[in-house]
Design an enzyme around this catalytic site. Structure first.
Site, PDB file in Angstrom:
ATOM      1  N   TYR A 155       0.825  -1.204  -0.144  1.00 48.09           N
ATOM      2  CA  TYR A 155      -0.068  -0.027  -0.054  1.00 48.09           C
ATOM      3  C   TYR A 155       0.852   1.338   0.213  1.00 48.09           C
ATOM      4  CZ  TYR A 155      -3.850   3.437   1.315  1.00 48.09           C
ATOM      5  OH  TYR A 155      -4.651   4.339   1.458  1.00 48.09           O
ATOM      6  N   LYS A 159       1.327   4.092  -2.868  1.00 46.97           N
ATOM      7  CA  LYS A 159       0.636   5.405  -2.647  1.00 46.97           C
ATOM      8  C   LYS A 159       1.848   6.505  -2.919  1.00 46.97           C
ATOM      9  CE  LYS A 159      -3.512   4.930  -1.832  1.00 46.97           C
ATOM     10  NZ  LYS A 159      -4.644   5.641  -2.682  1.00 46.97           N
TER      11      LYS A 159
HETATM   12  P1  NAP Z   1     -13.733   2.864   0.526  1.00 50.20           P
HETATM   13  O1  NAP Z   1     -14.736   3.399   1.316  1.00 50.20           O
HETATM   14  O2  NAP Z   1     -13.238   1.603   0.467  1.00 50.20           O
HETATM   15  O3  NAP Z   1     -14.004   3.296  -0.980  1.00 50.20           O
HETATM   16  C1  NAP Z   1     -13.251   3.125  -2.058  1.00 50.20           C
HETATM   17  C2  NAP Z   1     -14.196   2.909  -3.327  1.00 50.20           C
HETATM   18  O4  NAP Z   1     -13.402   2.647  -4.546  1.00 50.20           O
HETATM   19  C3  NAP Z   1     -14.913   1.818  -3.121  1.00 50.20           C
HETATM   20  O5  NAP Z   1     -16.358   2.049  -3.551  1.00 50.20           O
HETATM   21  C4  NAP Z   1     -14.326   0.537  -3.952  1.00 50.20           C
HETATM   22  O6  NAP Z   1     -15.240  -0.394  -4.351  1.00 50.20           O
HETATM   23  C5  NAP Z   1     -13.980   1.172  -4.931  1.00 50.20           C
HETATM   24  N1  NAP Z   1     -12.641   0.546  -5.635  1.00 50.20           N
HETATM   25  C6  NAP Z   1     -12.062  -0.330  -5.300  1.00 50.20           C
HETATM   26  N2  NAP Z   1     -11.297  -0.979  -6.146  1.00 50.20           N
HETATM   27  C7  NAP Z   1     -11.650  -0.326  -7.286  1.00 50.20           C
HETATM   28  C8  NAP Z   1     -11.316  -0.339  -8.618  1.00 50.20           C
HETATM   29  N3  NAP Z   1     -10.194  -1.237  -9.091  1.00 50.20           N
HETATM   30  N4  NAP Z   1     -11.909   0.291  -9.667  1.00 50.20           N
HETATM   31  C9  NAP Z   1     -12.736   1.323  -9.392  1.00 50.20           C
HETATM   32  N5  NAP Z   1     -13.256   1.506  -7.991  1.00 50.20           N
HETATM   33  C10 NAP Z   1     -12.680   0.623  -7.118  1.00 50.20           C
HETATM   34  O7  NAP Z   1     -12.312   3.681   0.865  1.00 50.20           O
HETATM   35  P2  NAP Z   1     -11.862   5.224   1.343  1.00 50.20           P
HETATM   36  O8  NAP Z   1     -11.524   4.915   2.773  1.00 50.20           O
HETATM   37  O9  NAP Z   1     -13.032   6.166   0.913  1.00 50.20           O
HETATM   38  O10 NAP Z   1     -10.673   5.426   0.348  1.00 50.20           O
HETATM   39  C11 NAP Z   1     -10.731   6.381  -0.707  1.00 50.20           C
HETATM   40  C12 NAP Z   1      -9.075   6.653  -1.204  1.00 50.20           C
HETATM   41  O11 NAP Z   1      -8.604   7.059   0.073  1.00 50.20           O
HETATM   42  C13 NAP Z   1      -8.349   5.251  -1.475  1.00 50.20           C
HETATM   43  O12 NAP Z   1      -7.414   5.654  -2.744  1.00 50.20           O
HETATM   44  C14 NAP Z   1      -7.540   5.231  -0.055  1.00 50.20           C
HETATM   45  O13 NAP Z   1      -6.451   4.443  -0.502  1.00 50.20           O
HETATM   46  C15 NAP Z   1      -7.395   6.422   0.193  1.00 50.20           C
HETATM   47  N6  NAP Z   1      -7.157   6.789   1.664  1.00 50.20           N
HETATM   48  C16 NAP Z   1      -7.879   6.301   2.564  1.00 50.20           C
HETATM   49  C17 NAP Z   1      -7.796   6.461   3.943  1.00 50.20           C
HETATM   50  C18 NAP Z   1      -8.617   6.054   5.294  1.00 50.20           C
HETATM   51  O14 NAP Z   1      -8.225   6.151   6.324  1.00 50.20           O
HETATM   52  N7  NAP Z   1      -9.879   5.843   4.805  1.00 50.20           N
HETATM   53  C19 NAP Z   1      -6.544   7.118   4.364  1.00 50.20           C
HETATM   54  C20 NAP Z   1      -5.626   7.495   3.412  1.00 50.20           C
HETATM   55  C21 NAP Z   1      -5.598   7.406   1.745  1.00 50.20           C
HETATM   56  P3  NAP Z   1     -15.419  -1.790  -3.187  1.00 50.20           P
HETATM   57  O15 NAP Z   1     -16.228  -1.311  -1.881  1.00 50.20           O
HETATM   58  O16 NAP Z   1     -16.435  -2.623  -4.019  1.00 50.20           O
HETATM   59  O17 NAP Z   1     -14.279  -2.419  -2.909  1.00 50.20           O
END
Ligand code: NAP
Length: 252
Positions: A155, A159
């Site tokens: 991861y 990133k």
């Molecule tokens: P999330 O709630 O899991 O939302 C991510 C969305 O992307 C989900 O709807 C997921 O679908 C979809 N997805 C997964 N694989 C995909 C693909 N190959 N193509 C298109 N869509 C896809 O996560 P989030 O926390 O909102 O994260 C959003 C972004 O923020 C990510 O890039 C994550 O790495 C980054 N981020 C999050 C955090 C945190 O603490 N939450 C911290 C740092 C960075 P499914 O649910 O079906 O998998």
């Protein structure tokens, strides 16, 4: 209404940060292209926007599938004729394991979705923005994109790549009035980062993670979204190639 008449794409907007961002951009007047691998969740986001008198349409795409990404950008051009803001936000957490225990499949998948997916998207967004001689791209990296995160080498590497792509593409197209930035969120409560589920996996881990954040709490999704709203707007018109950490001071 900072986004009145703007066409805005957000990948991964069926859930979490992307979903909250899609709703917030639509509230500010944007026409949203909600894209996600998960059709049901993506359609829910669209319904929520439309029920609040906003404008949104769904396009199912897996960002790690090159043809689907090409189809997504073609759909946008055919239907709207332009793309003002592209937020490359879709991502996965990858396996939680030390590198010696990390499987090859987990490494490959994490890199493919989180890094190559962003490359696929930007490669196809730039030509659209070049034609209109303006555009904004925002990538969702992570604090793990600028520092290490034990048990998450795949991861973190994926990133870091997003930060490298962001800085490089920003320099390549600054003269064309295309701005490219990244946000680096700290732990933000979403389905991907669920403190309750984490504690079930390893008791007490969420309190330990929280204690490391100088502001002693996790982020709320709207703290990420408000930064996105500002960074993609004309208020940030001279900011490009930057990674903005929204992290309660963690990377300070
Ligand atoms: P999330 O709630 O899991 O939302 C991510 C969305 O992307 C989900 O709807 C997921 O679908 C979809 N997805 C997964 N694989 C995909 C693909 N190959 N193509 C298109 N869509 C896809 O996560 P989030 O926390 O909102 O994260 C959003 C972004 O923020 C990510 O890039 C994550 O790495 C980054 N981020 C999050 C955090 C945190 O603490 N939450 C911290 C740092 C960075 P499914 O649910 O079906 O998998």
């Amino acid at each position: 209404m900072r986004y009145k008449d703007k066409i805005v794409l957000i990948t991964g907007s069926g859930s979490g940060i992307g979903k909250a961002a899609a709703i917030a951009f639509a509230k500010e007047g944007a026409t949203l292209i909600v894209s996600d691998i998960n059709k049901d969740n993506g359609l829910d986001t669209v319904s929520e926007i439309i029920n609040n008198s906003g404008k949104a349409t769904f396009f199912e795409a897996d960002v790690s599938n090159y043809q689907m990404v090409v189809d997504l950008m073609n759909f946008i051009v055919d239907k709207f004729g332009r793309l003002d803001v592209a937020i490359n936000n879709a991502g996965i957490g990858g396996d939680y394991a030390k590198i010696a225990d990390m499987t090859l499949e987990s490494w490959d998948k994490t890199m493919l979705v989180n890094s190559t997916g962003v490359f696929y998207c930007i490669k196809n967004q730039i030509p659209i923005m070049l034609k209109q001689e303006k555009g904004v791209i925002l990538n969702t990296s992570s604090i793990a994109g600028i520092r290490g995160l034990p048990n998450a080498a795949g991861y973190s590497a994926s990133k870091h790549a997003v930060v490298g792509i962001t800085k490089t593409v920003a320099m390549e197209y600054a003269k064309n009035d295309i701005r490219v930035n990244a946000i680096c969120p700290v732990f933000t409560v979403t389905p991907m980062f669920d403190p309750v589920a984490m504690d079930k996996m390893k008791s007490g881990i969420s309190e330990k993670l929280k204690a490391n954040v100088p502001m002693k709490r996790f982020a709320d999704v709207m703290e990420q979204v408000n930064t996105m709203l500002w960074l993609c707007s004309d208020e940030a018109s001279f900011i490009t190639g930057q990674t903005i950490s929204v992290d309660g001071g963690l990377t300070a």
